[in-house]
Design a protein around this motif. Structure first.
Motif, PDB file in Angstrom:
ATOM      1  N   GLY A 152     -19.392  19.332  24.029  1.00 24.75           N
ATOM      2  CA  GLY A 152     -18.794  20.595  23.577  1.00 24.75           C
ATOM      3  C   GLY A 152     -17.291  20.615  23.751  1.00 24.75           C
ATOM      4  O   GLY A 152     -16.561  21.041  22.853  1.00 24.75           O
ATOM      5  N   LYS A 153     -16.814  20.133  24.897  1.00 25.06           N
ATOM      6  CA  LYS A 153     -15.358  20.085  25.138  1.00 25.06           C
ATOM      7  C   LYS A 153     -14.687  19.103  24.179  1.00 25.06           C
ATOM      8  O   LYS A 153     -13.606  19.375  23.639  1.00 25.06           O
ATOM      9  N   ALA A 154     -15.313  17.934  23.981  1.00 28.04           N
ATOM     10  CA  ALA A 154     -14.735  16.936  23.064  1.00 28.04           C
ATOM     11  C   ALA A 154     -14.664  17.479  21.644  1.00 28.04           C
ATOM     12  O   ALA A 154     -13.660  17.293  20.936  1.00 28.04           O
ATOM     13  N   LEU A 155     -15.712  18.172  21.222  1.00 22.40           N
ATOM     14  CA  LEU A 155     -15.720  18.771  19.885  1.00 22.40           C
ATOM     15  C   LEU A 155     -14.625  19.831  19.770  1.00 22.40           C
ATOM     16  O   LEU A 155     -13.875  19.861  18.786  1.00 22.40           O
ATOM     17  N   ALA A 156     -14.528  20.676  20.783  1.00 18.39           N
ATOM     18  CA  ALA A 156     -13.509  21.727  20.761  1.00 18.39           C
ATOM     19  C   ALA A 156     -12.117  21.123  20.664  1.00 18.39           C
ATOM     20  O   ALA A 156     -11.311  21.528  19.807  1.00 18.39           O
ATOM     21  N   TRP A 157     -11.808  20.159  21.526  1.00 16.81           N
ATOM     22  CA  TRP A 157     -10.468  19.566  21.513  1.00 16.81           C
ATOM     23  C   TRP A 157     -10.224  18.745  20.253  1.00 16.81           C
ATOM     24  O   TRP A 157      -9.099  18.688  19.760  1.00 16.81           O
ATOM     25  N   GLY A 158     -11.271  18.137  19.706  1.00 14.25           N
ATOM     26  CA  GLY A 158     -11.116  17.422  18.434  1.00 14.25           C
ATOM     27  C   GLY A 158     -10.740  18.372  17.307  1.00 14.25           C
ATOM     28  O   GLY A 158      -9.842  18.090  16.511  1.00 14.25           O
ATOM     29  N   GLU A 159     -11.423  19.508  17.244  1.00 13.30           N
ATOM     30  CA  GLU A 159     -11.097  20.503  16.220  1.00 13.30           C
ATOM     31  C   GLU A 159      -9.701  21.067  16.431  1.00 13.30           C
ATOM     32  O   GLU A 159      -8.952  21.264  15.463  1.00 13.30           O
ATOM     33  N   ILE A 160      -9.338  21.321  17.666  1.00 16.42           N
ATOM     34  CA  ILE A 160      -7.991  21.826  17.951  1.00 16.42           C
ATOM     35  C   ILE A 160      -6.951  20.798  17.499  1.00 16.42           C
ATOM     36  O   ILE A 160      -5.935  21.162  16.885  1.00 16.42           O
ATOM     37  N   GLY A 161      -7.199  19.536  17.764  1.00 17.73           N
ATOM     38  CA  GLY A 161      -6.265  18.481  17.353  1.00 17.73           C
ATOM     39  C   GLY A 161      -6.120  18.380  15.845  1.00 17.73           C
ATOM     40  O   GLY A 161      -5.003  18.275  15.323  1.00 17.73           O
ATOM     41  N   VAL A 162      -7.234  18.434  15.125  1.00 15.04           N
ATOM     42  CA  VAL A 162      -7.179  18.361  13.657  1.00 15.04           C
ATOM     43  C   VAL A 162      -6.472  19.595  13.103  1.00 15.04           C
ATOM     44  O   VAL A 162      -5.587  19.482  12.234  1.00 15.04           O
ATOM     45  N   GLY A 163      -6.833  20.764  13.603  1.00 15.35           N
ATOM     46  CA  GLY A 163      -6.180  21.992  13.138  1.00 15.35           C
ATOM     47  C   GLY A 163      -4.691  21.986  13.410  1.00 15.35           C
ATOM     48  O   GLY A 163      -3.884  22.345  12.546  1.00 15.35           O
ATOM     49  N   ALA A 164      -4.304  21.546  14.613  1.00 16.67           N
ATOM     50  CA  ALA A 164      -2.880  21.495  14.964  1.00 16.67           C
ATOM     51  C   ALA A 164      -2.134  20.493  14.092  1.00 16.67           C
ATOM     52  O   ALA A 164      -1.001  20.752  13.669  1.00 16.67           O
TER      53      ALA A 164
END
Length: 133
Positions: A54-66
Motif C-alpha cells: 500500500g505504501k509503495a503504491l501510494a508513493w509510486g502514484e505520488i511520484g508519477v503525479g508529481a
C-alpha cells in the motif's frame, strides 16, 4: 509549455497525485484488497506485506503525479513514468477474465473502470513522442 501539453500533463497528474495521497492512509484490509487486484496483473506484488504494498503504491502514484505536474520534468520522462503506471493498470485489465468480454478486449461492467486507463496509455504515448518547439 503549450496548452495541449499542459492539458495532457496537469489533468492526469492531479488525478494520480490525489489518488496517491489518499492511499497514504490505507488500512491493512484496504491495502490487501488493492494488492489482490494488482496481483492479477503483476503476480510478484503478492510477495510484499499488504501494508508495504500500500505504501509503495501510494508513493509510486505520488511520484508519477508529481512528475507530470512538474514543468522541469521533460515530456518524455513524464510520459515514460505515466506509461509504466498505465501498463501496470492495463495488465490487471487484460489478465483478469472478469474484466473483459469473451473477446478479451471489450470491457465487462466490472472492467469499465480499468478500461478507461487506456486513455492514460494514450496520453503517455503523446507525451513521449511530442517534440519541443
Amino acid at each position: 509549455m503549450k496548452l495541449s501539453t499542459l492539458a495532457l500533463r496537469t489533468i492526469p497528474g492531479a488525478f494520480i497525485l490525489n489518488s496517491g495521497i489518499g492511499k497514504l492512509r490505507l488500512n491493512a484490509e484496504s491495502a490487501a484488497g488493492l494488492q489482490d487486484m494488482a496481483a492479477t496483473g503483476i503476480p510478484a506484488v503478492k510477495n510484499l506485506p499488504p501494508q508495504k504494498f500500500g505504501k509503495a503504491l501510494a508513493w509510486g502514484e505520488i511520484g508519477v503525479g508529481a512528475a507530470l505536474l512538474t514543468p522541469v520534468v521533460s515530456n518524455r520522462l513524464a510520459g515514460l513514468a505515466l506509461g509504466g503506471f498505465s501498463a501496470g493498470l492495463l495488465s490487471m485489465y487484460f489478465r483478469n477474465d472478469a474484466m473483459t468480454e469473451a473477446d478479451g478486449v471489450r470491457p465487462t461492467q466490472d472492467g469499465t473502470a480499468l478500461a478507461k486507463d487506456t486513455w492514460l496509455a494514450a496520453i503517455a504515448v503523446a507525451l513521449i513522442t511530442s517534440r519541443k518547439k
